[in-house]
Design an enzyme around this catalytic site. Structure first.
Site, PDB file in Angstrom:
ATOM      1  N   HIS A  96       0.835  -1.219   0.000  1.00 46.08           N
ATOM      2  CA  HIS A  96       0.000   0.000   0.000  1.00 46.08           C
ATOM      3  C   HIS A  96       0.864   1.261   0.000  1.00 46.08           C
ATOM      4  O   HIS A  96       0.666   2.170   0.813  1.00 46.08           O
ATOM      5  CB  HIS A  96      -0.892   0.091   1.249  1.00 46.08           C
ATOM      6  CG  HIS A  96      -1.470  -1.170   1.759  1.00 46.08           C
ATOM      7  ND1 HIS A  96      -2.408  -1.884   1.077  1.00 46.08           N
ATOM      8  CD2 HIS A  96      -1.262  -1.855   2.919  1.00 46.08           C
ATOM      9  CE1 HIS A  96      -2.759  -2.947   1.787  1.00 46.08           C
ATOM     10  NE2 HIS A  96      -2.064  -2.956   2.887  1.00 46.08           N
ATOM     11  N   ASP A 269      -6.976   1.191   4.034  1.00 50.67           N
ATOM     12  CA  ASP A 269      -5.591   0.784   3.736  1.00 50.67           C
ATOM     13  C   ASP A 269      -5.044   1.547   2.533  1.00 50.67           C
ATOM     14  O   ASP A 269      -3.832   1.591   2.322  1.00 50.67           O
ATOM     15  CB  ASP A 269      -5.496  -0.746   3.515  1.00 50.67           C
ATOM     16  CG  ASP A 269      -6.429  -1.267   2.438  1.00 50.67           C
ATOM     17  OD1 ASP A 269      -7.387  -0.561   2.070  1.00 50.67           O
ATOM     18  OD2 ASP A 269      -6.204  -2.379   1.948  1.00 50.67           O
TER      19      ASP A 269
END
Ligand SMILES: NC(=O)c1ccc[n+]([C@@H]2O[C@H](COP(=O)([O-])OP(=O)(O)OC[C@H]3O[C@@H](n4cnc5c(N)ncnc54)[C@H](O)[C@@H]3O)[C@@H](O)[C@H]2O)c1
Length: 375
Positions: A96, A269
Site C-alpha cells: 500500500h 488501507d
C-alpha cells in the site's frame, strides 16, 4: 532460495504469511524456510508444526531479515523492520505504498525489490492476492458495522434486520467490487435494505438479476450525498489499483447524515474514502466525527486469522514457489501478473501511479522492462 517469514508487528495483526503446508511444499522443493519463533501462533500454527514441515525456527526478527533472500510478510514493513533493509533483498507483502511516503522512499533508496500483493493483476483485471482478503473484509464489514450500531458500543441501537412492524436498517455500499459484493450479500442475509453504488455499470449489473436484487445507483457526488442522508451503515469499498482511494465522502456530507450512523471505511488501507477517515486499530477500532461513528481498521482480516492465513497462503504460494524456483528477476520477467506488482527495483520506483500520488520520480513500464532485460 532462503525464504524468511517474520512475525507480524502491526497492532492486532494475527495473520502469518505462510502455513506449515506451504512450508512443506517449499522445503520439499529444496528451499530453506526460516520462520520467526511463534510467528504462526495466533493463526493456530505452532513452531513444532513448521519444524515438522521442514522449516527452521529462528529466534529473532534480525536473523530472519539477515539470512533471507526474500522476506514474505502480510502487512507493510514496520518501523522495526526498516533498519533491516539491505540492497537486493526482495520484500513480498501488502505494501500500500501510496499511503506510506516514508516507507516508499526507504525501499527505493535502500535498493529493496518491492513486490506488492495488492498489485499482482491478471489480464482480466482480477487481483488474485487481494481477492481472498477482500472477500473476508467485505463479509466482516457488515459484522463490524452491525456491532458498531449496537447501543453498548456507542451506536444508535439499530438492528440491521429490523423486527415486526419496524423497518430494516439501510446499508449503503460504495464500490461494487469484491468487498462490495460480499458486503451486499451479508447485509441482505441479515435482512437490511441495501443500496450499492459504483461508476462501473457492468459491476452494478451483477446485483440486478439476483433473486434478492439490491438497489443500484450510479455514483456521482450528488447521488452519493443523497444516499448518505438515509444511510444507517455505509461501507467504503472502492479501489483504484496503486493509487490512494478517492475522497468521495466530503466532510460536509456528514452534516446531512443521521446521528449515530456508522461508516466502515474498508479502503482505509489505501487512505480511506472519507475526508474524515483516519486509520484505527483493532485495540480501538472506532471514533466519532460529526456524530458519525467511523470504523477504519486497515487490517480487518486479522480478526479471523485462522481463515485469513490459509486463504492468503493459498493465493500467494504459487507466486512464492515461482520466485523460489526461477529467482526473483526471472520470475518477474516471465510472469506478467507478478511484474505488475513490482514497486521498486535497484534504487528506482517502478510504479508511475504511486510516483504520481507521492510526487516521486518513477520509471515508466517500458523503462522498467528495459532494465529487467538488461539485468
Ligand atoms: N481494511 C482491510 O482490511 C481491507 C482488506 C481487503 C481489502 N481492502 C480494501 O478494500 C478496497 C476494495 O477492494 P476490492 O478488492 O473490492 O476492489 P475491487 O477492484 O474489486 O472493487 C473496487 C470497486 O471500486 C469501484 N470504484 C472505483 N472508483 C470508484 C468511484 N469513484 N466511485 C464508485 N466506485 C468506484 C470500481 O469500479 C470497483 O467496482 C481496496 O481499497 C482494498 O485495498 C481493505
Amino acid at each position: 532460495m532462503i525464504i524468511g517469514i517474520p512475525r507480524e508487528r502491526k497492532q492486532g495483526e494475527s495473520r502469518v504469511a505462510m502455513t506449515p503446508d506451504g512450508t512443506d511444499e517449499l522445503t520439499k522443493n529444496g528451499h530453506l524456510v526460516l520462520i520467526e519463533t511463534n510467528a504462526g501462533l495466533l493463526s493456530g500454527f505452532s513452531n513444532e508444526e513448521y519444524v515438522n514441515a521442514g522449516g527452521v525456527i529462528v529466534e529473532s526478527l534480525e536473523e530472519v531479515w539477515g539470512r533471507a533472500d526474500i522476506i514474505v510478510k502480510v502487512k507493510e514493513p514496520s518501523k522495526e523492520e526498516i533498519p533491516l533493509f539491505r540492497p537486493g533483498l526482495t520484500v513480498f507483502c501488502f505494501l500500500h505504498l501510496a499511503a506510506f511516503p516514508e516507507l516508499t522512499k526507504e525501499m527505493v533508496d535502500r535498493g529493496i525489490t518491492g513486490l506488492d500483493y495488492d498489485l499482482v493483476m491478471l489480464d482480466d483485471g482480477r487481483l488474485p492476492l487481494l481477492e481472498p482478503m477482500s472477500i473476508i473484509a467485505g463479509k466482516l464489514s457488515i459484522q463490524c458495522g452491525a456491532y458498531a450500531l449496537q447501543a453498548d458500543q456507542g451506536g444508535c441501537g439499530l438492528l440491521l434486520g429490523g423486527s415486526l412492524g419496524v423497518a430494516p436498517a439501510r446499508v449503503v455500499v460504495i464500490g461494487a467490487g469484491v468487498v462490495g459484493a460480499c458486503a451486499v450479500r451479508i447485509a441482505q442475509g441479515m435482512g437490511a435494505e441495501v443500496t450499492v453504488l459504483d461508476i462501473d455499470t457492468a459491476k452494478l449489473s451483477q446485483f440486478a438479476n439476483n433473486i434478492n436484487p439490491a438497489r443500484t445507483v450510479f455514483s456521482t457526488p450528488s447521488s452519493l450525498e443523497r444516499e448518505l442522508v438515509a444511510a444507517d451503515l455505509v461501507i467504503g469499498a472502492v479501489l483504484i489499483p496503486g493509487a490512494l482511494a478517492p475522497k468521495l465522502i466530503k466532510r460536509s456530507y456528514l452534516e446531512g447524515m443521521k446521528n449515530g450512523a456508522v461508516i466502515v471505511d474498508v479502503c482505509i488501507d489505501q487512505g480511506g474514502i472519507s475526508e474524515t477517515s483516519r486509520p484505527t486499530s483493532h485495540a480501538e477500532p472506532t471514533y466519532v466525527e460529526d456524530g458519525v461513528i467511523h470504523y477504519c481498521v486497515p487490517n480487518m482480516p486479522a480478526l479471523v486469522p485462522r481463515t485469513s492465513t490459509k486463504a492468503l497462503t493459498s493465493a500467494t504460494l504459487p507466486y512464492i514457489t515461482m520466485i523460489a524456483e526461477y529467482g526473483v528477476e526471472n520470475a518477474i520477467q516471465n510472469s506478467v501478473p507478478l511484474r505488475r506488482s513490482l514497486t521498486s527495483f535497484k534504487g528506482n520506483l517502478t510504479n508511475p501511479v504511486i510516483g504520481k500520488e507521492l510526487g516521486m520520480a518513477s520509471l515508466s513500464k517500458e523503462e522498467t522492462e528495459k532494465m529487467l532485460i538488461a539485468n
